[in-house]
Design a protein around this motif. Structure first.
Motif, mmCIF file in Angstrom:
data_model
loop_
_atom_site.group_PDB
_atom_site.id
_atom_site.type_symbol
_atom_site.label_atom_id
_atom_site.label_comp_id
_atom_site.label_asym_id
_atom_site.label_seq_id
_atom_site.Cartn_x
_atom_site.Cartn_y
_atom_site.Cartn_z
ATOM 1 N N VAL A 197 23.811 29.408 22.524
ATOM 2 C CA VAL A 197 24.203 29.257 24.011
ATOM 3 C C VAL A 197 26.037 29.760 23.970
ATOM 4 O O VAL A 197 26.265 29.609 24.539
ATOM 5 N N LEU A 198 26.533 29.508 22.894
ATOM 6 C CA LEU A 198 27.584 29.323 23.136
ATOM 7 C C LEU A 198 28.312 31.259 23.214
ATOM 8 O O LEU A 198 28.593 31.553 23.795
ATOM 9 N N ARG A 199 27.217 31.287 22.356
ATOM 10 C CA ARG A 199 26.861 33.093 22.675
ATOM 11 C C ARG A 199 26.964 33.650 23.922
ATOM 12 O O ARG A 199 27.278 34.933 24.396
ATOM 13 N N ARG A 200 25.768 33.171 24.614
ATOM 14 C CA ARG A 200 25.452 33.850 25.939
ATOM 15 C C ARG A 200 26.471 33.510 26.534
ATOM 16 O O ARG A 200 26.585 34.363 27.744
ATOM 17 N N LEU A 201 27.354 31.905 26.528
ATOM 18 C CA LEU A 201 28.128 31.561 27.229
ATOM 19 C C LEU A 201 29.345 33.094 27.146
ATOM 20 O O LEU A 201 30.000 33.019 28.693
ATOM 21 N N GLY A 205 30.537 35.920 30.382
ATOM 22 C CA GLY A 205 31.538 36.123 30.959
ATOM 23 C C GLY A 205 32.430 34.841 30.726
ATOM 24 O O GLY A 205 33.824 35.014 31.896
ATOM 25 N N TYR A 206 31.358 33.964 31.191
ATOM 26 C CA TYR A 206 32.246 32.584 31.130
ATOM 27 C C TYR A 206 33.407 32.378 29.524
ATOM 28 O O TYR A 206 34.983 31.179 30.178
ATOM 29 N N ILE A 207 33.339 32.206 29.094
ATOM 30 C CA ILE A 207 33.950 32.284 27.602
ATOM 31 C C ILE A 207 35.090 32.960 27.010
ATOM 32 O O ILE A 207 33.610 34.214 26.264
ATOM 33 N N ILE A 214 38.863 28.352 22.503
ATOM 34 C CA ILE A 214 38.802 28.685 23.463
ATOM 35 C C ILE A 214 39.355 28.763 24.577
ATOM 36 O O ILE A 214 40.828 28.727 24.739
ATOM 37 N N ARG A 215 38.524 30.218 25.243
ATOM 38 C CA ARG A 215 39.844 30.842 26.495
ATOM 39 C C ARG A 215 38.903 30.874 27.377
ATOM 40 O O ARG A 215 37.127 31.810 27.361
ATOM 41 N N PHE A 216 38.779 30.231 28.326
ATOM 42 C CA PHE A 216 38.331 29.829 30.071
ATOM 43 C C PHE A 216 38.382 31.194 30.824
ATOM 44 O O PHE A 216 39.426 31.029 31.660
ATOM 45 N N LEU A 217 37.414 32.489 30.618
ATOM 46 C CA LEU A 217 37.767 33.636 31.710
ATOM 47 C C LEU A 217 37.078 33.004 32.983
ATOM 48 O O LEU A 217 38.396 33.734 34.142
ATOM 49 N N ASP A 218 36.369 31.843 33.652
ATOM 50 C CA ASP A 218 36.399 31.533 34.857
ATOM 51 C C ASP A 218 35.677 30.518 35.196
ATOM 52 O O ASP A 218 34.778 29.946 34.695
ATOM 53 N N ASP A 220 35.972 27.989 36.942
ATOM 54 C CA ASP A 220 35.412 27.381 38.141
ATOM 55 C C ASP A 220 34.217 27.824 38.084
ATOM 56 O O ASP A 220 33.201 27.043 39.047
ATOM 57 N N ALA A 221 33.475 29.383 38.264
ATOM 58 C CA ALA A 221 31.931 29.579 37.789
ATOM 59 C C ALA A 221 31.567 28.288 36.371
ATOM 60 O O ALA A 221 30.240 28.459 36.539
ATOM 61 N N LEU A 222 32.643 28.673 35.984
ATOM 62 C CA LEU A 222 31.464 27.399 34.801
ATOM 63 C C LEU A 222 31.688 26.501 35.028
ATOM 64 O O LEU A 222 30.152 25.642 35.009
ATOM 65 N N ALA A 223 32.214 25.564 36.041
ATOM 66 C CA ALA A 223 32.472 24.689 36.556
ATOM 67 C C ALA A 223 31.313 24.350 37.348
ATOM 68 O O ALA A 223 30.479 23.372 37.966
#
Length: 245
Positions: A197-201, A205-207, A214-218, A220-223
């Motif tokens: 699941v982490l690799r899927r995130l 393009g979420y992280i 961990i860097r949060f790329l998007d 808002d989309a993740l939330a």
């Protein structure tokens, strides 16, 4: 010894004046250091102190007889292990050190005296327990009703917000010292599924992930994907109560 981390957290929940802050900082207590992956508290052991995280990360957990483990929540600097020591003599759960760190050990009677003498401090401690219960409720919903991807996204956002409060995270970065097994034990998953699941995130393009970062790329989309609403932190309710909202 002083309790800056705890004072900083309590000030989120109550207007502490100079006198209350001085009382807290003078509370003292001994510093207990611990190594990574060591047991800080073992279920059933007598408790002789109120423990407050000073530095590092720890995990509160319960273990079944066959060794299966459920991590209940994560402890960061300023977090109180459990105020049950004020009314009970034995720990009903265990606490594991995720990283090297330390905790303040404060005499229970000193905490009772402090709370009985200050309405502001009593209110602040009460608010920390309200938030603690909110985190546990969110954990129940997360593990009981969300998909694996939603659970992991939600947990990452929660830990990021909590780490920001104690100045351990940037606007879009989080140092996450938890192993994938520890994340799995928190969310009722297997380590293999957690890794997938982490690799899927990352792939979606979420992280971004690099070692323990961990860097949060998007965010808002993740939330939106994991239905993360930080209102359960009750920080807005606190500000409104003080007339700041």
């Amino acid at each position: 010894m002083t309790l800056e981390a705890l004072v900083a957290r309590l000030q989120f929940y109550s207007d502490l004046g100079a006198h209350e802050r001085e009382q807290m900082l003078a509370l003292g207590g001994k510093v207990r250091s611990f190594a990574a992956n060591s047991e800080i508290v073992t279920a059933g052991q007598p408790m002789d102190a109120v423990l407050v995280m000073r530095e590092g990360w720890a995990a509160r957990y319960k273990e079944l007889e066959d060794g299966r483990r459920q991590i209940l929540n994560i402890l960061l600097p300023g977090d109180i292990f459990d105020l049950q020591v004020l009314v009970a003599a034995e720990a009903d759960h265990s606490v594991l050190a995720i990283t090297q760190g330390s905790a303040y050990a404060i005499a229970p009677q000193a905490v009772r005296d402090l709370m009985s003498g200050s309405g502001a401090l009593t209110m602040a401690f009460w608010w920390t327990q309200v938030q603690e219960e909110a985190f546990l409720r969110e954990q129940i919903v997360r593990n009981g009703r969300q998909s694996a991807q939603e659970r992991i996204g939600h947990l990452l956002l929660e830990l990021h917000r909590r780490a920001q409060i104690v100045k351990l995270a940037g606007d879009d970065t989080l140092r996450l010292p938890m192993t994938q097994t520890q994340i799995a034990d928190t969310l009722g998953l297997t380590p293999i599924h957690t890794n997938r699941v982490l690799r899927r995130l990352v792939r979606e393009g979420y992280i971004e992930m690099s070692r323990q970062w961990i860097r949060f790329l998007d965010p808002d989309a993740l939330a939106a994907m994991c239905d993360f609403d930080p209102s359960y932190f009750h920080l807005d309710a606190f500000r409104m109560r003080l007339g700041r909202g």
